[in-house]
Scaffold this active site. Structure first.
Site, mmCIF file in Angstrom:
data_model
loop_
_atom_site.group_PDB
_atom_site.id
_atom_site.type_symbol
_atom_site.label_atom_id
_atom_site.label_comp_id
_atom_site.label_asym_id
_atom_site.label_seq_id
_atom_site.Cartn_x
_atom_site.Cartn_y
_atom_site.Cartn_z
ATOM 1 C CE1 TYR A 11 28.571 7.537 31.053
ATOM 2 C CE2 TYR A 11 26.829 5.985 31.628
ATOM 3 C CZ TYR A 11 28.174 6.292 31.534
ATOM 4 O OH TYR A 11 29.120 5.377 31.917
ATOM 5 C CB ILE A 12 24.048 6.005 26.585
ATOM 6 C CG1 ILE A 12 24.162 5.315 27.944
ATOM 7 C CG2 ILE A 12 24.290 4.987 25.466
ATOM 8 C CD1 ILE A 12 23.069 4.309 28.224
ATOM 9 C CG ASP A 31 19.392 16.140 25.517
ATOM 10 O OD1 ASP A 31 18.805 16.516 26.553
ATOM 11 O OD2 ASP A 31 20.079 15.110 25.459
ATOM 12 C CG PHE A 80 20.375 7.532 23.161
ATOM 13 C CD1 PHE A 80 20.934 6.328 23.564
ATOM 14 C CD2 PHE A 80 20.874 8.134 22.017
ATOM 15 C CE1 PHE A 80 21.951 5.743 22.846
ATOM 16 C CE2 PHE A 80 21.898 7.553 21.292
ATOM 17 C CZ PHE A 80 22.445 6.359 21.709
ATOM 18 C CB SER A 124 16.538 -1.344 29.981
ATOM 19 O OG SER A 124 16.889 -1.780 31.269
ATOM 20 C CE1 TYR A 148 14.751 3.125 32.022
ATOM 21 C CE2 TYR A 148 15.544 1.103 33.030
ATOM 22 C CZ TYR A 148 15.668 2.088 32.071
ATOM 23 O OH TYR A 148 16.696 2.030 31.169
ATOM 24 C CE LYS A 152 14.521 2.665 28.469
ATOM 25 N NZ LYS A 152 14.985 3.527 27.369
#
Length: 337
Positions: A11-12, A31, A80, A124, A148, A152
């Site tokens: 997405y990003i 990816d 990412f 994040s 999560y 990070k």
């Protein structure tokens, strides 16, 4: 300048690929498509008018990453690749540490071997945990409340150690708040491929009739309407923030962390109302108990991004809803729920 985007079809990553390619950078995407779809490569070609190089593989495959860095003469990396759902991370912490932390170690090993020392990391706002004050600035204490966020935060601390070990390293951690929306073409957007872990694509599924109602986790937070408040940033603003960070690295050495957000908090019910207005659809919702690991409210102080990167968010929440709805109407999501 040749740039590797790990997780570049996500997405990003895909939206950042548009911003960087249009600014003249040569890109290679890496990816494994666990959270994305190979069709995004065709969609990117339609937007950009040219194909992008893509290597299919996992960032944890150090030999593959090393080969990619060498073969494409990569100058800098935007990282990412990783898992990103707060709720899922509480249920599957080992999977999150394996993908996110181990994946970053693999990338750093490859970069060290090849001598690539420029890195922009997709971090994040979850690294701040439950905010002690608002808006949250970069000096706010860190302390994540879920696996999560802890993954990070651990990566950020690793990257700081790496930068301190050798002055040749240039590393920026971009602390995202809540990315929403889609590219204005309607060709790329958020496509989780299952029941979404993020709010806007969940709302979109309800608006499109693929899900019967929205689950709102908690209405007893100390916020104006009792629902969680977040800082929602249009994904193309976020993409342009990566472009600004990459250009900032050329004259920078060391480690830095910078917030990317709008600087405004919006509640779950406010976002539902905005999406309902844009889509013209009913969006029924059900109030459930709070989710483990969630916090009541969080939004950014964004002064540093402007001072250092000369960047600020420009797009409204209404535009985010409009672009999201255009994407859903044009493409739907990968799977029928």
């Amino acid at each position: 300048m040749n740039i590797l985007l790990t997780g570049g079809a996500g997405y990003i990553g895909s939206h950042t690929a548009v911003a960087l390619s249009q600014a003249g950078y040569e890109l290679v995407l890496l990816d494994n498509f666990c959270n994305s779809n190979p069709s995004v490569l065709e969609r990117l070609q339609k937007i950009l008018g040219k194909p992008l190089h893509c290597v299919e593989g996992d960032v944890r495959d150090t030999s593959l990453v090393t080969k990619t860095l060498r073969e494409y003469k990569i100058d800098a990396v935007i990282h990412f690749a990783g898992l990103k759902a707060v709720g899922e991370s509480v249920e599957k912490p080992i999977e999150y540490y394996t993908n996110n932390v181990q994946g970053t170690i693999s990338l750093l090993e490859a970069m060290e071997l090849v001598g690539v020392k420029k890195l922009v990391f997709s971090s994040s706002a979850t690294v701040y945990g439950n905010p002690q004050y608002l808006p949250v600035d970069e000096a706010h204490p860190t302390g994540a409340t879920n696996a999560y966020g802890r993954s990070k935060l651990h990566i950020e601390e690793m990257l700081k150690d790496v930068a301190n070990s050798n002055s040749a390293w240039k590393i920026i951690c971009l602390r995202y708040f809540n990315p929403v929306g889609a590219h204005e073409s309607g060709l790329i957007g958020e496509d989780p491929g299952d029941i979404p872990g993020n709010l806007m694509p969940y709302i979109a599924l309800v608006a499109s009739g693929k899900l019967p109602s929205l689950n709102v986790f908690g209405n007893d937070y100390p916020t104006p309407d009792g629902t969680g408040v977040r800082d929602y940033i249009h994904v193309m603003d976020l993409a342009e923030g990566h472009l600004a960070a990459l250009e900032y690295l050329s004259g920078y050495s060391g480690w830095d962390a910078i917030n990317l957000g709008v600087g405004l908090g919006i509640s779950v019910l406010d976002l539902v109302s905005a999406y309902k207005k844009i889509s013209g659809r009913k969006i029924p919702f059900e109030i459930l108990e709070r989710r483990q690991g969630d916090i009541g409210e969080c939004w950014a102080k964004v002064d540093m991004a402007y001072e250092r990167l000369q960047w600020r968010a420009k797009r409204s929440i209404e535009l985010s809803c409009q672009d999201s709805w255009r994407y859903i109407c044009s493409n739907g999501l990968r799977k029928n729920i």
